[in-house]
Design an enzyme around this catalytic site. Structure first.
Site, PDB file in Angstrom:
ATOM      1  N   SER A 184      -1.664  64.708  19.873  1.00  0.00           N
ATOM      2  CA  SER A 184      -2.854  65.205  20.561  1.00  0.00           C
ATOM      3  C   SER A 184      -3.829  65.937  19.657  1.00  0.00           C
ATOM      4  O   SER A 184      -5.013  66.020  19.972  1.00  0.00           O
ATOM      5  CB  SER A 184      -2.444  66.111  21.723  1.00  0.00           C
ATOM      6  OG  SER A 184      -1.655  67.180  21.264  1.00  0.00           O
ATOM      7  N   HIS A 212      -2.005  60.458  25.273  1.00  0.00           N
ATOM      8  CA  HIS A 212      -3.282  60.033  24.682  1.00  0.00           C
ATOM      9  C   HIS A 212      -3.307  58.553  24.325  1.00  0.00           C
ATOM     10  O   HIS A 212      -4.259  58.069  23.711  1.00  0.00           O
ATOM     11  CB  HIS A 212      -3.608  60.882  23.452  1.00  0.00           C
ATOM     12  CG  HIS A 212      -3.856  62.309  23.801  1.00  0.00           C
ATOM     13  ND1 HIS A 212      -5.078  62.757  24.252  1.00  0.00           N
ATOM     14  CD2 HIS A 212      -3.028  63.375  23.815  1.00  0.00           C
ATOM     15  CE1 HIS A 212      -4.988  64.054  24.513  1.00  0.00           C
ATOM     16  NE2 HIS A 212      -3.760  64.448  24.256  1.00  0.00           N
ATOM     17  N   LYS A 243      -6.226  62.385  31.677  1.00  0.00           N
ATOM     18  CA  LYS A 243      -6.986  62.047  30.467  1.00  0.00           C
ATOM     19  C   LYS A 243      -7.737  60.739  30.706  1.00  0.00           C
ATOM     20  O   LYS A 243      -8.662  60.737  31.512  1.00  0.00           O
ATOM     21  CB  LYS A 243      -6.037  62.060  29.284  1.00  0.00           C
ATOM     22  CG  LYS A 243      -5.707  63.523  28.988  1.00  0.00           C
ATOM     23  CD  LYS A 243      -4.538  63.807  28.137  1.00  0.00           C
ATOM     24  CE  LYS A 243      -4.409  65.325  28.036  1.00  0.00           C
ATOM     25  NZ  LYS A 243      -3.082  65.776  27.691  1.00  0.00           N
TER      26      LYS A 243
HETATM   27  C1  PLP Z   1      -2.457  67.052  27.818  1.00  0.00           C
HETATM   28  C2  PLP Z   1      -1.080  66.793  27.324  1.00  0.00           C
HETATM   29  C3  PLP Z   1       0.030  67.079  28.109  1.00  0.00           C
HETATM   30  C4  PLP Z   1      -0.066  67.844  29.396  1.00  0.00           C
HETATM   31  O1  PLP Z   1      -0.593  67.092  30.412  1.00  0.00           O
HETATM   32  P1  PLP Z   1      -1.392  67.825  31.592  1.00  0.00           P
HETATM   33  O2  PLP Z   1      -1.489  66.812  32.651  1.00  0.00           O
HETATM   34  O3  PLP Z   1      -2.700  68.234  31.020  1.00  0.00           O
HETATM   35  O4  PLP Z   1      -0.555  68.998  31.998  1.00  0.00           O
HETATM   36  C5  PLP Z   1       1.253  66.689  27.635  1.00  0.00           C
HETATM   37  N1  PLP Z   1       1.408  66.085  26.446  1.00  0.00           N
HETATM   38  C6  PLP Z   1       0.358  65.830  25.648  1.00  0.00           C
HETATM   39  C7  PLP Z   1       0.578  65.169  24.342  1.00  0.00           C
HETATM   40  C8  PLP Z   1      -0.910  66.185  26.058  1.00  0.00           C
HETATM   41  O5  PLP Z   1      -1.951  65.973  25.253  1.00  0.00           O
END
Ligand code: PLP
Length: 388
Positions: A184, A212, A243
């Site tokens: 991320s 991602h 996302k």
């Molecule tokens: C954003 C993210 C999460 C958490 O997900 P949310 O739905 O925002 O709680 C978990 N793992 C990674 C790699 C992320 O980028």
């Protein structure tokens, strides 16, 4: 001033002194390429809404329809009376999309990790994590009480040594390898094929966070496991719905038995109110759009934009929509981001504890809706801001 207030104040001052204090910025517009922040319109290079679905009218319509039929709240946890049709429809769609037997949705990706990892391993067991794993994976591994071991980022030999060590010292332990498809904060990709070979060779299980990668990598955006045709060999696939899918929530995809097990064991699933039906319906619409091929032009544009930005900023071609520009020092990173904001571009300044100390960076996130002019201009501004 009370002791409590004094203590809070001291802690906050310490953060400020180290350039690690953070504060919220109010956004007065929908997610999009242009957002209104503190009364100014900025070009957004920091959102994970890679395909512009967060404010897409088709997702809004799906959410509105779900509100019309099911209301706003779910009323209880899924196991009580909150298991609404949109949750079930979303999970069927996600499982098909990810090439797994079943899926289970959670209120967030964070909750998915926190519920799943501690239900699979405990104090007798071992979790082996990539050094750059997301905070929710680290927290989940800690919560499990398992012995934690960390391998340097994407370092296969070190991972192999750790697996050999566990098998020699604790032959009976359950061993869970945890990594991400697309990291991320670095935007690079895990050597998944090799990791799958290793975990199989040593009888370990694999938890893969596709946060991602979903919507970005693989056929129709099915993720890295699908791209490498490894979906059936990854024991646990985690997805986020907030996302590229433009909604909110998280999910675990895997066998029907895994999902049955999690419904019975994952505490963040059992003891939490079911997500709003509108969020599930919107995420389901996003999966439908991706699967039908309707998002392919946007995905192609996203990759064209990624290559255009990558050709101007950074040394190597990005492997995802996330492009880090390492600056190092926290204060300098904040200043560069501030100069970019003055020039009209919103780029994330990422600092400890999201990344290591002295590893501060700009995190430039490409979107399918960016124009060529926006990409060229932000690249120029980054070059200017770095030199100043
Ligand atoms: C954003 C993210 C999460 C958490 O997900 P949310 O739905 O925002 O709680 C978990 N793992 C990674 C790699 C992320 O980028």
């Amino acid at each position: 001033m009370s002791d409590f207030d004094r203590w809070l104040g001291d802690e906050l001052e310490r953060l400020t002194a180290r350039s690690l204090h953070r504060s919220l910025r109010r956004v007065d517009s929908a997610q999009g390429i242009e957002v209104v922040v503190d009364g100014r319109t900025l070009v957004n290079f920091s959102s994970n809404d890679y395909l512009g679905l967060a404010a897409d009218e088709r997702l809004c319509a799906a959410a509105s329809a779900a509100i019309g039929k099911f209301g706003v709240g779910s009323g209880s946890a899924r196991l009580i009376c909150g298991n609404l049709a949109p949750h079930a429809d979303l999970e069927n769609a996600l499982a098909r999309f990810k090439g797994t037997e079943a899926a289970l949705s959670f209120a967030s990706g964070y909750a998915a990790a926190l519920g799943t990892i501690p239900s699979l391993v405990g104090p007798e067991d071992v979790v082996i994590l990539d050094k750059l794993s997301h905070a929710c994976l680290v927290d989940a591994a800690r919560l499990s009480g398992a012995t934690l071991r960390v391998f340097p980022h994407n370092h296969l030999e070190k991972l192999e040594r750790l697996l050999r060590w566990v098998r020699e010292t604790r032959p009976k332990a359950r061993v869970l390898v945890v990594t991400e498809s697309v990291f991320s904060m670095d935007g690079d990709v895990a050597p998944l094929r090799e990791i799958v070979e290793l975990k199989d060779r040593f009888g370990a299980w694999l938890f893969l966070d596709e946060a991602h990668a979903l919507g970005v990598l693989g056929p129709q955006g099915r993720g890295l496991a699908a791209e490498l045709r490894l979906a059936s060999r990854v024991d646990v696939q985690m997805a986020t719905l907030g996302k590229a899918l433009g909604s909110a929530g998280g999910a675990i995809c895997g066998s029907a038995r895994l999902v049955d097990f999690l419904i019975n064991r994952a505490r963040s699933f059992i003891f939490s109110t079911a997500p709003p039906p509108a969020a599930a319906a919107a995420a389901r619409e996003a999966v439908r759009l991706l699967e039908s091929g309707a998002m392919e032009p946007a995905r192609e544009q996203l990759w064209e934009n990624i290559r255009a930005l990558g050709g101007r900023v950074g040394e190597t071609m990005p492997q995802s929509a996330i492009l880090p520009v390492l600056i190092g020092e926290e204060l300098s990173t904040l200043r560069v981001a501030e100069r970019l904001r003055d020039a009209g571009y919103w780029v994330g300044a990422i600092r400890f504890p999201t990344v290591g100390r002295g590893q501060a960076r700009l995190r430039i996130v490409t979107n399918s809706m960016h124009t060529v002019a926006q990409i060229v201009n932000v690249s120029n501004e980054i070059r200017i801001a770095q030199k100043e």
